[in-house]
Design a protein around this motif. Structure first.
Motif, PDB file in Angstrom:
ATOM      1  N   ALA A  96       0.892  -1.121  -0.049  1.00 54.90           N
ATOM      2  CA  ALA A  96      -0.109  -0.120   0.047  1.00 54.90           C
ATOM      3  C   ALA A  96       0.899   1.115   0.019  1.00 54.90           C
ATOM      4  CB  ALA A  96      -0.960   0.031   1.329  1.00 54.90           C
ATOM      5  N   LEU A  97       2.120   1.161   1.020  1.00 46.20           N
ATOM      6  CA  LEU A  97       2.645   2.568   1.096  1.00 46.20           C
ATOM      7  C   LEU A  97       3.496   2.867  -0.202  1.00 46.20           C
ATOM      8  CD1 LEU A  97       3.292   3.925   3.912  1.00 46.20           C
ATOM      9  CD2 LEU A  97       5.038   2.518   4.279  1.00 46.20           C
ATOM     10  N   VAL A  98       3.817   1.801  -1.155  1.00 44.78           N
ATOM     11  CA  VAL A  98       4.377   2.417  -2.286  1.00 44.78           C
ATOM     12  C   VAL A  98       3.678   3.568  -2.986  1.00 44.78           C
ATOM     13  CG1 VAL A  98       3.672   0.692  -3.896  1.00 44.78           C
ATOM     14  CG2 VAL A  98       5.911   1.606  -4.259  1.00 44.78           C
ATOM     15  N   HIS A  99       2.293   3.499  -2.876  1.00 47.43           N
ATOM     16  CA  HIS A  99       1.534   4.425  -3.632  1.00 47.43           C
ATOM     17  C   HIS A  99       1.480   5.909  -2.949  1.00 47.43           C
ATOM     18  CE1 HIS A  99      -0.221   0.537  -4.588  1.00 47.43           C
ATOM     19  NE2 HIS A  99      -0.203   1.060  -5.702  1.00 47.43           N
ATOM     20  N   ALA A 100       2.159   5.842  -1.699  1.00 45.26           N
ATOM     21  CA  ALA A 100       2.377   7.164  -1.158  1.00 45.26           C
ATOM     22  C   ALA A 100       3.779   7.535  -1.380  1.00 45.26           C
ATOM     23  CB  ALA A 100       1.906   7.170   0.283  1.00 45.26           C
ATOM     24  N   MET A 106       1.817   5.680  -8.094  1.00 40.82           N
ATOM     25  CA  MET A 106       0.224   6.136  -7.493  1.00 40.82           C
ATOM     26  C   MET A 106      -0.663   6.506  -8.806  1.00 40.82           C
ATOM     27  SD  MET A 106      -1.523   9.518  -6.970  1.00 40.82           S
ATOM     28  CE  MET A 106      -0.298  10.588  -6.648  1.00 40.82           C
ATOM     29  N   ARG A 107      -0.233   7.258  -9.576  1.00 44.38           N
ATOM     30  CA  ARG A 107      -0.642   7.510 -10.912  1.00 44.38           C
ATOM     31  C   ARG A 107      -1.416   6.366 -11.833  1.00 44.38           C
ATOM     32  NH1 ARG A 107      -2.997  11.881  -9.398  1.00 44.38           N
ATOM     33  NH2 ARG A 107      -1.844  13.792  -9.360  1.00 44.38           N
ATOM     34  N   ALA A 108      -0.471   5.377 -11.804  1.00 48.89           N
ATOM     35  CA  ALA A 108      -0.699   4.220 -12.562  1.00 48.89           C
ATOM     36  C   ALA A 108      -1.631   3.393 -12.213  1.00 48.89           C
ATOM     37  CB  ALA A 108       0.705   3.556 -12.934  1.00 48.89           C
ATOM     38  N   ARG A 109      -1.595   3.481 -10.802  1.00 50.01           N
ATOM     39  CA  ARG A 109      -2.733   2.600 -10.110  1.00 50.01           C
ATOM     40  C   ARG A 109      -4.123   3.161 -10.097  1.00 50.01           C
ATOM     41  NH1 ARG A 109      -5.229  -1.400  -8.944  1.00 50.01           N
ATOM     42  NH2 ARG A 109      -5.342  -2.387  -6.926  1.00 50.01           N
ATOM     43  N   LEU A 110      -4.122   4.377  -9.763  1.00 52.88           N
ATOM     44  CA  LEU A 110      -5.242   5.456  -9.992  1.00 52.88           C
ATOM     45  C   LEU A 110      -6.004   5.105 -10.995  1.00 52.88           C
ATOM     46  CD1 LEU A 110      -4.650   8.354  -7.411  1.00 52.88           C
ATOM     47  CD2 LEU A 110      -5.618   6.052  -6.888  1.00 52.88           C
ATOM     48  N   ALA A 111      -5.039   5.142 -12.325  1.00 50.21           N
ATOM     49  CA  ALA A 111      -5.813   5.193 -13.631  1.00 50.21           C
ATOM     50  C   ALA A 111      -6.502   3.948 -13.571  1.00 50.21           C
ATOM     51  CB  ALA A 111      -4.564   5.260 -14.842  1.00 50.21           C
ATOM     52  N   LEU A 113      -7.765   2.086 -11.522  1.00 52.94           N
ATOM     53  CA  LEU A 113      -8.845   2.091 -10.828  1.00 52.94           C
ATOM     54  C   LEU A 113     -10.043   2.954 -11.333  1.00 52.94           C
ATOM     55  CD1 LEU A 113      -7.652   2.186  -6.991  1.00 52.94           C
ATOM     56  CD2 LEU A 113      -8.494   0.065  -8.393  1.00 52.94           C
ATOM     57  N   GLY A 114      -9.842   3.765 -12.573  1.00 58.88           N
ATOM     58  CA  GLY A 114     -10.621   4.700 -12.691  1.00 58.88           C
ATOM     59  C   GLY A 114     -11.012   5.799 -11.857  1.00 58.88           C
ATOM     60  N   VAL A 115      -9.990   6.400 -11.117  1.00 60.48           N
ATOM     61  CA  VAL A 115     -10.172   7.534 -10.310  1.00 60.48           C
ATOM     62  C   VAL A 115      -9.508   8.547 -11.060  1.00 60.48           C
ATOM     63  CG1 VAL A 115      -9.016   8.851  -8.295  1.00 60.48           C
ATOM     64  CG2 VAL A 115      -9.715   6.172  -8.137  1.00 60.48           C
ATOM     65  N   PRO A 116     -10.487   9.681 -10.826  1.00 57.75           N
ATOM     66  CA  PRO A 116     -10.188  10.905 -11.831  1.00 57.75           C
ATOM     67  C   PRO A 116      -8.943  11.631 -11.192  1.00 57.75           C
ATOM     68  CG  PRO A 116     -12.162  11.283 -10.353  1.00 57.75           C
ATOM     69  CD  PRO A 116     -11.695   9.907 -10.318  1.00 57.75           C
ATOM     70  N   CYS A 117      -7.767  11.876 -12.277  1.00 56.16           N
ATOM     71  CA  CYS A 117      -6.746  12.403 -11.859  1.00 56.16           C
ATOM     72  C   CYS A 117      -6.397  13.569 -12.862  1.00 56.16           C
ATOM     73  CB  CYS A 117      -5.469  11.298 -11.928  1.00 56.16           C
ATOM     74  SG  CYS A 117      -5.620  10.237 -10.561  1.00 56.16           S
ATOM     75  N   PRO A 118      -5.467  14.393 -12.616  1.00 56.32           N
ATOM     76  CA  PRO A 118      -5.090  15.137 -13.779  1.00 56.32           C
ATOM     77  C   PRO A 118      -4.247  14.507 -14.808  1.00 56.32           C
ATOM     78  CG  PRO A 118      -4.037  15.915 -11.687  1.00 56.32           C
ATOM     79  CD  PRO A 118      -4.725  14.695 -11.412  1.00 56.32           C
ATOM     80  N   ARG A 119      -4.283  15.029 -15.832  1.00 50.37           N
ATOM     81  CA  ARG A 119      -3.643  14.102 -17.178  1.00 50.37           C
ATOM     82  C   ARG A 119      -2.062  14.125 -16.769  1.00 50.37           C
ATOM     83  NH1 ARG A 119      -0.811  15.618 -21.993  1.00 50.37           N
ATOM     84  NH2 ARG A 119      -1.167  17.943 -21.611  1.00 50.37           N
ATOM     85  N   ASN A 120      -1.507  13.042 -17.024  1.00 52.00           N
ATOM     86  CA  ASN A 120       0.135  12.882 -16.526  1.00 52.00           C
ATOM     87  C   ASN A 120       0.581  11.881 -17.278  1.00 52.00           C
ATOM     88  OD1 ASN A 120      -0.020  10.195 -15.042  1.00 52.00           O
ATOM     89  ND2 ASN A 120      -1.955  11.183 -14.515  1.00 52.00           N
ATOM     90  N   ALA A 121       2.063  12.017 -17.384  1.00 51.51           N
ATOM     91  CA  ALA A 121       3.127  11.079 -18.209  1.00 51.51           C
ATOM     92  C   ALA A 121       4.350  11.250 -17.301  1.00 51.51           C
ATOM     93  CB  ALA A 121       3.132  11.479 -19.481  1.00 51.51           C
ATOM     94  N   ILE A 122       4.955   9.845 -17.486  1.00 52.83           N
ATOM     95  CA  ILE A 122       6.347  10.006 -16.802  1.00 52.83           C
ATOM     96  C   ILE A 122       7.217  10.591 -17.892  1.00 52.83           C
ATOM     97  CG2 ILE A 122       8.290   8.550 -16.409  1.00 52.83           C
ATOM     98  CD1 ILE A 122       6.374   8.536 -14.045  1.00 52.83           C
ATOM     99  N   VAL A 123       8.065  11.702 -17.601  1.00 53.55           N
ATOM    100  CA  VAL A 123       9.005  12.309 -18.933  1.00 53.55           C
ATOM    101  C   VAL A 123      10.421  12.066 -18.290  1.00 53.55           C
ATOM    102  CG1 VAL A 123       7.540  13.864 -19.497  1.00 53.55           C
ATOM    103  CG2 VAL A 123       8.572  14.562 -17.546  1.00 53.55           C
ATOM    104  N   SER A 124      11.280  11.900 -19.407  1.00 53.65           N
ATOM    105  CA  SER A 124      12.479  11.544 -19.081  1.00 53.65           C
ATOM    106  C   SER A 124      13.638  12.844 -19.770  1.00 53.65           C
ATOM    107  CB  SER A 124      12.984  10.199 -19.524  1.00 53.65           C
ATOM    108  OG  SER A 124      12.625   9.942 -20.582  1.00 53.65           O
ATOM    109  N   SER A 125      12.894  13.765 -20.612  1.00 54.84           N
ATOM    110  CA  SER A 125      13.930  14.510 -21.073  1.00 54.84           C
ATOM    111  C   SER A 125      12.895  16.091 -21.345  1.00 54.84           C
ATOM    112  CB  SER A 125      14.186  14.086 -22.442  1.00 54.84           C
ATOM    113  OG  SER A 125      13.191  13.975 -23.301  1.00 54.84           O
ATOM    114  N   VAL A 126      13.649  17.068 -21.495  1.00 61.18           N
ATOM    115  CA  VAL A 126      12.885  18.242 -22.064  1.00 61.18           C
ATOM    116  C   VAL A 126      12.037  18.156 -23.219  1.00 61.18           C
ATOM    117  CG1 VAL A 126      13.152  20.645 -22.578  1.00 61.18           C
ATOM    118  CG2 VAL A 126      14.581  19.589 -20.815  1.00 61.18           C
ATOM    119  N   ALA A 127      12.516  17.190 -24.186  1.00 58.15           N
ATOM    120  CA  ALA A 127      11.607  17.043 -25.115  1.00 58.15           C
ATOM    121  C   ALA A 127      10.397  16.208 -24.783  1.00 58.15           C
ATOM    122  CB  ALA A 127      12.360  16.245 -26.178  1.00 58.15           C
TER     123      ALA A 127
END
Ligand code: ADP
Length: 380
Positions: A96-100, A106-111, A113-127
């Motif tokens: 459980a704690l890993v989500h905090a 956390m974002r991946a799991r909430l998606a 579960l269908g929980v509403p979140c801000p649009r988001n993505a993991i990014v690894s560069s300025v591009a």
């Protein structure tokens, strides 16, 4: 039967405030404090001092304890698995704690579960951020707190700090929110749950500043949705203890989850004086799998204002504030953490409750400003 000893990792104010209901219920606590004399170490005599990243020390402090819980979310996951393998109930558990701990997880799991979140993505560069779109918010996935590890970026040149940290970075849409809300629930291993009224919180520079319980003018539909989301997350992630779900209420009447905390939370401090059972007591009851107490409010309104160290952070100031603050308002409830004053540091909070929201706001704000020294109490 003797009450079991509960091990608490981390000596901050949250552990300190667990000690109060623990004393009332006769529940012995054993603390692992990070240093001599820190906030909780002042009030929990059964203690070890040392590094929570040491598995040996975690084993030493939990020896003979059936259950271990936390003041913070930073204990390494592999150590928590090791304690579980030793037969100790880790609450909340590592899965459980890993989500905090990790905003990406956390974002991946909430998606899922269908929980509403801000649009988001993991990014690894300025591009990647450019592709995601400016303006946006960049967050380190791990290690952020109180606004540290959060950057509001408008162009490629703003992104350097976020990528300098070396930790994976999450990009989120910049939410145009009306205000921030928080939904707090307690959940026990046997699945009992209690939901507190949804509150409104105000942040300054990423630090929680003020909380109003319940959130004024919140539609019953949105309040119910927020509580339902918090209960659903607590159940799906098998959270034990307190779960705080920080939310945005958008200007177009939606709620989105910002982040999760799996411990008593600043937005729940009002419950100490404004609810039948405080979040600290329900955290203890929940992690020990005892029946939960009622989360019902005791007053129409409760306002919590944090006391932050002011610019002139002299150690004697807090106690110096008592004669005026306590005489002015005999109904005021004051909670200090026994911490050295430093500018911007949370050193305590006040709660004011009553039937009139404006009156509660004025009393709590006045007292917090007085302790901080903003109202000139140094000249008294
Ligand atoms: P922390 O882990 O430091 O508490 P948060 O993710 O809660 O970090 O962000 C801190 C503050 O930044 C929030 O309370 C909110 O005011 C603001 N914030 C965070 N994410 C967003 C977002 N996507 N859009 C707008 N504001 C945000």
């Amino acid at each position: 039967m003797l009450a079991p000893t509960l091990a608490v990792i981390g000596g901050g104010q949250l552990a300190r405030m667990m000690a109060e209901p623990a004393a009332a219920l006769g529940l012995p606590l054993r603390l692992l404090a990070e240093a001599d004399g820190v906030s909780a170490a002042q009030v929990i005599p059964d203690q070890l001092v040392g590094d929570y990243r040491s598995l040996d020390l975690l084993r030493e402090v939990t020896a003979g304890c059936a259950v271990v819980t936390f003041d913070h979310e930073h204990v390494p996951t592999e150590h928590l698995h090791a304690l579980e393998a030793d037969g100790i109930a880790v609450r909340p558990g590592p899965d459980a704690l890993v989500h905090a701990q990790d905003k990406g997880v956390m974002r991946a799991r909430l998606a899922e579960l269908g929980v509403p979140c801000p649009r988001n993505a993991i990014v690894s560069s300025v591009a990647d951020v450019e592709e995601f779109g400016f303006p946006c918010v960049l967050k380190t996935t791990r290690g952020g707190y109180d606004g540290k590890g959060v950057w509001f970026v408008r162009s490629a040149s703003d992104c350097a700090d976020a990528f300098a940290s070396g930790v994976a970075v999450l990009a989120e849409e910049l939410v145009d929110f009306r205000r921030e809300l928080s939904a707090l629930v307690a959940r026990s291993p046997s699945g009992q749950a209690a939901a507190y009224p949804v509150v409104a919180s105000t942040q300054k520079d990423g630090i929680c500043h003020e909380v109003i319980a319940p959130a004024p003018d919140l539609s019953p539909d949105l309040a119910g949705e927020a509580q339902e989301i918090a209960l659903r997350i607590a159940g799906a992630l098998d959270v034990t203890g307190i779960l705080a779900v920080e939310l945005f209420e958008t200007n177009d009447g939606r709620i989105l989850v910002n982040e999760l905390a799996m411990r008593p939370h600043n937005t729940g401090h009002w419950t100490q004086d404004g609810a039948v059972t405080s979040q600290f007591e329900n955290h203890l009851r929940a992690v020990l799998d005892l029946p939960l107490g009622s989360p019902a409010p005791r007053a129409r309104w409760t306002v919590m204002v944090n006391i932050l160290g002011g610019p002139d952070a002299s150690v004697g100031r807090l106690y110096d504030g008592y004669p005026h603050a306590l005489a002015r308002d005999p109904f005021l409830r004051v909670h200090l953490y026994g911490k050295e004053l430093r500018p911007g540091r949370k050193v305590g909070h006040v709660n004011a409750y009553g039937d009139d929201l404006d009156d509660c706001l004025e009393r709590a704000r006045h007292a917090a400003a007085w302790f901080r020294g903003d109202l000139g109490n140094e000249s008294e």
